[in-house]
Design a protein around this motif. Structure first.
Motif, PDB file in Angstrom:
ATOM      1  N   VAL A  75       0.865  -1.179   0.000  1.00  0.00           N
ATOM      2  CA  VAL A  75       0.000   0.000   0.000  1.00  0.00           C
ATOM      3  C   VAL A  75       0.899   1.224   0.000  1.00  0.00           C
ATOM      4  O   VAL A  75       1.915   1.271   0.702  1.00  0.00           O
ATOM      5  CB  VAL A  75      -0.913   0.019   1.246  1.00  0.00           C
ATOM      6  CG1 VAL A  75      -1.727   1.314   1.301  1.00  0.00           C
ATOM      7  CG2 VAL A  75      -1.849  -1.180   1.231  1.00  0.00           C
ATOM      8  N   CYS A  83      -1.482   7.938   0.821  1.00  0.00           N
ATOM      9  CA  CYS A  83      -2.478   7.972  -0.245  1.00  0.00           C
ATOM     10  C   CYS A  83      -3.713   7.311   0.326  1.00  0.00           C
ATOM     11  O   CYS A  83      -3.803   6.101   0.367  1.00  0.00           O
ATOM     12  CB  CYS A  83      -1.923   7.204  -1.441  1.00  0.00           C
ATOM     13  SG  CYS A  83      -3.096   6.360  -2.466  1.00  0.00           S
ATOM     14  N   CYS A  84      -4.642   8.066   0.855  1.00  0.00           N
ATOM     15  CA  CYS A  84      -5.760   7.385   1.505  1.00  0.00           C
ATOM     16  C   CYS A  84      -7.007   8.253   1.547  1.00  0.00           C
ATOM     17  O   CYS A  84      -6.951   9.423   1.904  1.00  0.00           O
ATOM     18  CB  CYS A  84      -5.374   6.983   2.927  1.00  0.00           C
ATOM     19  SG  CYS A  84      -6.647   6.003   3.725  1.00  0.00           S
ATOM     20  N   SER A 121      -9.628   6.638   3.097  1.00  0.00           N
ATOM     21  CA  SER A 121     -10.315   5.801   4.100  1.00  0.00           C
ATOM     22  C   SER A 121     -11.476   5.031   3.491  1.00  0.00           C
ATOM     23  O   SER A 121     -12.580   4.999   4.024  1.00  0.00           O
ATOM     24  CB  SER A 121     -10.831   6.672   5.257  1.00  0.00           C
ATOM     25  OG  SER A 121      -9.773   7.363   5.839  1.00  0.00           O
ATOM     26  N   GLU A 156     -11.950   1.800   3.089  1.00  0.00           N
ATOM     27  CA  GLU A 156     -12.271   0.559   3.811  1.00  0.00           C
ATOM     28  C   GLU A 156     -12.478  -0.656   2.913  1.00  0.00           C
ATOM     29  O   GLU A 156     -12.762  -1.748   3.391  1.00  0.00           O
ATOM     30  CB  GLU A 156     -13.518   0.738   4.719  1.00  0.00           C
ATOM     31  CG  GLU A 156     -13.324   1.811   5.772  1.00  0.00           C
ATOM     32  CD  GLU A 156     -14.425   1.820   6.809  1.00  0.00           C
ATOM     33  OE1 GLU A 156     -15.233   0.879   6.829  1.00  0.00           O
ATOM     34  OE2 GLU A 156     -14.467   2.776   7.597  1.00  0.00           O
ATOM     35  N   PRO A 200     -10.378  -2.586   1.164  1.00  0.00           N
ATOM     36  CA  PRO A 200      -9.503  -3.752   1.359  1.00  0.00           C
ATOM     37  C   PRO A 200      -9.932  -4.612   2.540  1.00  0.00           C
ATOM     38  O   PRO A 200      -9.773  -5.826   2.520  1.00  0.00           O
ATOM     39  CB  PRO A 200      -8.129  -3.123   1.600  1.00  0.00           C
ATOM     40  CG  PRO A 200      -8.215  -1.796   0.966  1.00  0.00           C
ATOM     41  CD  PRO A 200      -9.622  -1.342   1.144  1.00  0.00           C
ATOM     42  N   PHE A 202      -5.832  -1.649   9.291  1.00  0.00           N
ATOM     43  CA  PHE A 202      -5.773  -0.190   9.370  1.00  0.00           C
ATOM     44  C   PHE A 202      -4.720   0.243  10.376  1.00  0.00           C
ATOM     45  O   PHE A 202      -4.569  -0.387  11.430  1.00  0.00           O
ATOM     46  CB  PHE A 202      -7.117   0.365   9.857  1.00  0.00           C
ATOM     47  CG  PHE A 202      -8.114   0.589   8.758  1.00  0.00           C
ATOM     48  CD1 PHE A 202      -7.711   1.098   7.534  1.00  0.00           C
ATOM     49  CD2 PHE A 202      -9.450   0.340   8.968  1.00  0.00           C
ATOM     50  CE1 PHE A 202      -8.639   1.326   6.530  1.00  0.00           C
ATOM     51  CE2 PHE A 202     -10.377   0.565   7.975  1.00  0.00           C
ATOM     52  CZ  PHE A 202      -9.974   1.061   6.752  1.00  0.00           C
TER      53      PHE A 202
HETATM   54  S1  SF4 Z   1      -8.118   2.497   3.007  1.00  0.00           S
HETATM   55 FE1  SF4 Z   1      -8.660   2.655   0.797  1.00  0.00          FE
HETATM   56  S2  SF4 Z   1      -8.010   4.725   0.204  1.00  0.00           S
HETATM   57 FE2  SF4 Z   1      -6.964   4.245   2.161  1.00  0.00          FE
HETATM   58  S3  SF4 Z   1      -4.961   3.397   1.587  1.00  0.00           S
HETATM   59 FE3  SF4 Z   1      -6.381   1.693   1.836  1.00  0.00          FE
HETATM   60  S4  SF4 Z   1      -7.183   1.318  -0.232  1.00  0.00           S
HETATM   61 FE4  SF4 Z   1      -6.276   3.348  -0.239  1.00  0.00          FE
END
Ligand code: SF4
Length: 233
Positions: free
Chosen positions: A18, A22-23, A25, A27, A29, A39
Motif C-alpha cells: 500500500v 495515499c488514503c 479511508s 475501507e 480492502p 488499518f
Molecule cells: S483504506 Fe482505501 S483509500 Fe486508504 S490506503 Fe487503503 S485502499 Fe487506499
C-alpha cells in the motif's frame, strides 16, 4: 519500486504494498480481504500479510483493483499476476508493467454445476435466488431497483440498477436441465458498473453453497474457444 512512490512502513514484506500517504479511508480492502489488510491508527490501510494461496491472491487482486486512489500496488514479476492486472485493465498498478499485448478482458458469462446432482433449479429459480441475494440487508446497504422478471421456458431475464437508471441486464438459463448445469450472462456491452455485476454474481455463487465448477468467460471466449477462468478477474 516506482520512483516517488513510498510504501506504508507497516506493509508486510512481499510483492503487494500500500502506498503511504495515499488514503481516502475507503475501507474496501478490509471488506475484500480482511486477512491481508489492516488499518493503522489513521484509518490508512496497509498489507498485514502477503497472500499465500490462490484464493488469497484472488482477494488481493480484487482489493487492488477496487482501491480508491490506486493505492494498492504490485511490485512482483509473476507473469500470471501481471496478466491478471492487465486483463483487469489496471496494468498501471504494477511496478513492472505487464506485456503491452495483454488487453483488458470483461468476463460476463459464467457456467456452473450443482454440488448435489439431485439439485434441479430452473433459470427462473436462479434468477429469484440471485435477486434475493442482492437485496440481503446485511450485505448491501445500497438499494437496488429491478425490472419485472421475464420468463421463457427455463430462461429468466431482468435488469437491475443501483445508481440512477444505469440498469444492467442479466439472463439465467439451464444448459443441462434437469442435471444441473447453468449459464448466467449479463451486460452484452460493458459499461460503468458491469464488472461489479460479475463480482456480485461470483460472490453469490461462492457463498450459496449449492454450486461448484464455476467457469467464467468473456463473450468471445464463451462463443469461441471456451477458455475460462475460475474468477471473473
Ligand atoms: S483504506 Fe482505501 S483509500 Fe486508504 S490506503 Fe487503503 S485502499 Fe487506499
Amino acid at each position: 519500486m516506482n520512483e516517488g512512490i513510498q510504501p506504508h512502513p507497516k506493509n508486510a514484506a512481499g510483492p503487494f504494498y500500500v502506498v503511504n500517504g495515499c488514503c481516502a479511508s475507503c475501507e474496501l480492502p478490509l471488506e475484500d480481504a480482511p486477512e491481508l489488510f489492516a488499518f493503522d491508527g489513521k484509518s490508512h490501510c496497509y498489507v498485514k500479510r502477503q497472500p499465500s494461496s490462490k484464493e488469497e491472491f484472488d482477494k488481493a487482486l480484487l482489493a487492488a483493483s477496487g482501491a480508491e486512489l490506486a493505492c494498492i500496488r504490485y511490485k512482483g514479476s509473476d507473469p500470471e499476476i501481471l496478466r491478471r492486472f492487465a486483463e483487469l485493465g489496471r496494468p498501471e498498478l504494477c511496478d513492472d508493467r505487464p506485456p503491452g499485448h495483454i488487453q483488458p478482458v470483461f468476463r460476463n458469462c459464467v457456467t456452473f454445476d450443482a454440488l448435489d446432482p439431485c439439485t434441479s433449479l430452473t433459470g427462473p429459480d436462479l434468477a429469484r435466488l440471485f435477486r434475493d441475494y442482492v437485496q440481503l440487508p446485511d450485505r448491501n446497504t445500497i438499494i437496488c431497483r429491478f425490472t419485472p422478471m421475464e420468463e421463457k421456458g427455463s430462461t429468466a431475464t431482468f435488469s437491475y440498477a443501483w445508481y440512477n437508471d444505469n440498469f444492467h441486464p442479466i439472463e439465467f438459463s439451464s444448459i443441462d436441465f434437469p442435471y444441473g448445469r447453468w449459464l448466467i450472462r449479463h451486460s452484452p456491452v460493458e459499461k460503468l458498473g458491469s464488472r461489479s455485476v460479475s463480482y456480485e454474481v461470483h460472490d453469490w455463487l461462492r457463498n450459496d453453497g449449492r454450486f461448484c465448477s464455476i467457469h467464467w468467460y468473456s463473450e468471445p471466449e464463451w462463443n469461441g474457444t471456451k477458455h475460462w477462468q475460475d474468477t471473473p478477474w
